[in-house]
Design a protein around this motif. Structure first.
Motif, mmCIF file in Angstrom:
data_model
loop_
_atom_site.group_PDB
_atom_site.id
_atom_site.type_symbol
_atom_site.label_atom_id
_atom_site.label_comp_id
_atom_site.label_asym_id
_atom_site.label_seq_id
_atom_site.Cartn_x
_atom_site.Cartn_y
_atom_site.Cartn_z
ATOM 1 N N LEU A 42 0.827 -1.196 0.000
ATOM 2 C CA LEU A 42 0.000 0.000 0.000
ATOM 3 C C LEU A 42 0.868 1.255 0.000
ATOM 4 N N ILE A 43 1.914 1.237 0.836
ATOM 5 C CA ILE A 43 2.865 2.344 0.893
ATOM 6 C C ILE A 43 4.252 1.760 0.617
ATOM 7 N N PRO A 44 4.909 2.179 -0.452
ATOM 8 C CA PRO A 44 6.238 1.631 -0.767
ATOM 9 C C PRO A 44 7.259 1.899 0.344
ATOM 10 N N ILE A 45 8.283 1.087 0.382
ATOM 11 C CA ILE A 45 9.278 1.176 1.449
ATOM 12 C C ILE A 45 9.994 2.518 1.437
ATOM 13 N N TRP A 46 10.332 3.039 0.256
ATOM 14 C CA TRP A 46 11.058 4.314 0.206
ATOM 15 C C TRP A 46 10.213 5.454 0.755
ATOM 16 N N ILE A 47 8.896 5.383 0.580
ATOM 17 C CA ILE A 47 8.020 6.421 1.147
ATOM 18 C C ILE A 47 7.952 6.257 2.665
ATOM 19 N N ARG A 48 7.946 5.013 3.134
ATOM 20 C CA ARG A 48 7.942 4.786 4.577
ATOM 21 C C ARG A 48 9.196 5.363 5.222
ATOM 22 N N LEU A 49 10.359 5.113 4.605
ATOM 23 C CA LEU A 49 11.605 5.645 5.150
ATOM 24 C C LEU A 49 11.608 7.172 5.150
ATOM 25 N N LEU A 50 11.137 7.765 4.064
ATOM 26 C CA LEU A 50 11.045 9.217 3.990
ATOM 27 C C LEU A 50 10.094 9.760 5.057
ATOM 28 N N LEU A 51 8.995 9.062 5.265
ATOM 29 C CA LEU A 51 8.016 9.469 6.275
ATOM 30 C C LEU A 51 8.625 9.394 7.680
ATOM 31 N N VAL A 52 9.411 8.371 7.946
ATOM 32 C CA VAL A 52 10.070 8.247 9.252
ATOM 33 C C VAL A 52 11.045 9.398 9.469
ATOM 34 N N VAL A 53 11.823 9.731 8.455
ATOM 35 C CA VAL A 53 12.791 10.824 8.581
ATOM 36 C C VAL A 53 12.073 12.153 8.806
ATOM 37 N N VAL A 54 11.011 12.402 8.066
ATOM 38 C CA VAL A 54 10.260 13.660 8.210
ATOM 39 C C VAL A 54 9.611 13.744 9.592
ATOM 40 N N VAL A 60 11.748 16.431 16.565
ATOM 41 C CA VAL A 60 12.895 17.133 17.144
ATOM 42 C C VAL A 60 12.611 18.637 17.202
ATOM 43 N N MET A 61 12.069 19.186 16.139
ATOM 44 C CA MET A 61 11.766 20.619 16.118
ATOM 45 C C MET A 61 10.715 20.976 17.164
ATOM 46 N N ILE A 62 9.690 20.152 17.297
ATOM 47 C CA ILE A 62 8.656 20.413 18.306
ATOM 48 C C ILE A 62 9.260 20.315 19.706
ATOM 49 N N GLY A 63 10.145 19.342 19.908
ATOM 50 C CA GLY A 63 10.798 19.210 21.208
ATOM 51 C C GLY A 63 11.666 20.407 21.541
ATOM 52 N N VAL A 64 12.365 20.937 20.550
ATOM 53 C CA VAL A 64 13.206 22.116 20.769
ATOM 54 C C VAL A 64 12.343 23.325 21.119
ATOM 55 N N VAL A 65 11.260 23.506 20.407
ATOM 56 C CA VAL A 65 10.382 24.652 20.665
ATOM 57 C C VAL A 65 9.762 24.544 22.055
ATOM 58 N N VAL A 66 9.301 23.360 22.415
ATOM 59 C CA VAL A 66 8.692 23.194 23.737
ATOM 60 C C VAL A 66 9.748 23.347 24.825
ATOM 61 N N GLY A 67 10.909 22.756 24.619
ATOM 62 C CA GLY A 67 11.953 22.859 25.630
ATOM 63 C C GLY A 67 12.447 24.282 25.832
ATOM 64 N N TYR A 68 12.633 25.009 24.753
ATOM 65 C CA TYR A 68 13.162 26.376 24.847
ATOM 66 C C TYR A 68 12.079 27.353 25.286
ATOM 67 N N GLY A 69 10.888 27.168 24.749
ATOM 68 C CA GLY A 69 9.826 28.141 25.003
ATOM 69 C C GLY A 69 9.065 27.904 26.286
ATOM 70 N N VAL A 70 8.713 26.676 26.570
ATOM 71 C CA VAL A 70 7.871 26.394 27.726
ATOM 72 C C VAL A 70 8.723 26.100 28.963
ATOM 73 N N ILE A 71 9.631 25.181 28.829
ATOM 74 C CA ILE A 71 10.444 24.791 29.984
ATOM 75 C C ILE A 71 11.498 25.847 30.290
ATOM 76 N N GLY A 72 12.107 26.409 29.253
ATOM 77 C CA GLY A 72 13.178 27.386 29.450
ATOM 78 C C GLY A 72 12.721 28.813 29.562
ATOM 79 N N ASP A 73 11.445 29.075 29.528
ATOM 80 C CA ASP A 73 10.870 30.422 29.652
ATOM 81 C C ASP A 73 11.391 31.402 28.610
ATOM 82 N N GLY A 74 11.728 30.929 27.414
ATOM 83 C CA GLY A 74 12.143 31.807 26.328
ATOM 84 C C GLY A 74 11.003 31.967 25.337
ATOM 85 N N ASP A 75 11.270 32.683 24.294
ATOM 86 C CA ASP A 75 10.276 32.844 23.237
ATOM 87 C C ASP A 75 10.363 31.617 22.320
#
Length: 98
Positions: A42-54, A60-75
């Motif tokens: 249904l979903i080819p392997i190369w699309i699955r790998l790309l989906l995992v990377v994305v 990671v980006m959401i974790g950085v924003v939450v860590g810096y903005g919410v936990i670290g009291d920054g913008d």
């Protein structure tokens, strides 16, 4: 006397296992081979790998924003700016030089 009992027990266990295996083999229908059939994914392997990377990068980006903005009291928007990361790298390198 005990060795005779053990030998008969071993023989009876082996006979029991053989009988059990024969019952299993006779009860099942022979397995059908998949001759000439290709599995279409249904979903080819190369699309699955790309989906995992994305998804990994997004998490990671959401974790950085939450860590810096919410936990670290920054913008939270500052977490993705290059200047913020350059400042963090400078702080780490300054401590490493001492």
């Amino acid at each position: 006397m005990t060795s005779e009992l053990n030998n008969t027990q071993v023989k009876s266990r082996e006979e029991f296992r053989k009988a059990r295996d024969e019952e299993k083999n006779t009860d099942k229908e022979p397995k059908k081979k998949r001759e000439g059939k290709l599995r279409i994914r249904l979903i080819p392997i190369w699309i699955r790998l790309l989906l995992v990377v994305v998804l990994f990068a997004a998490s990671v980006m959401i974790g950085v924003v939450v860590g810096y903005g919410v936990i670290g009291d920054g913008d939270p928007s500052d977490a993705l700016k290059k200047e913020t990361w350059q400042h963090i790298v400078d702080l780490v390198n300054k401590d490493a030089e001492k």
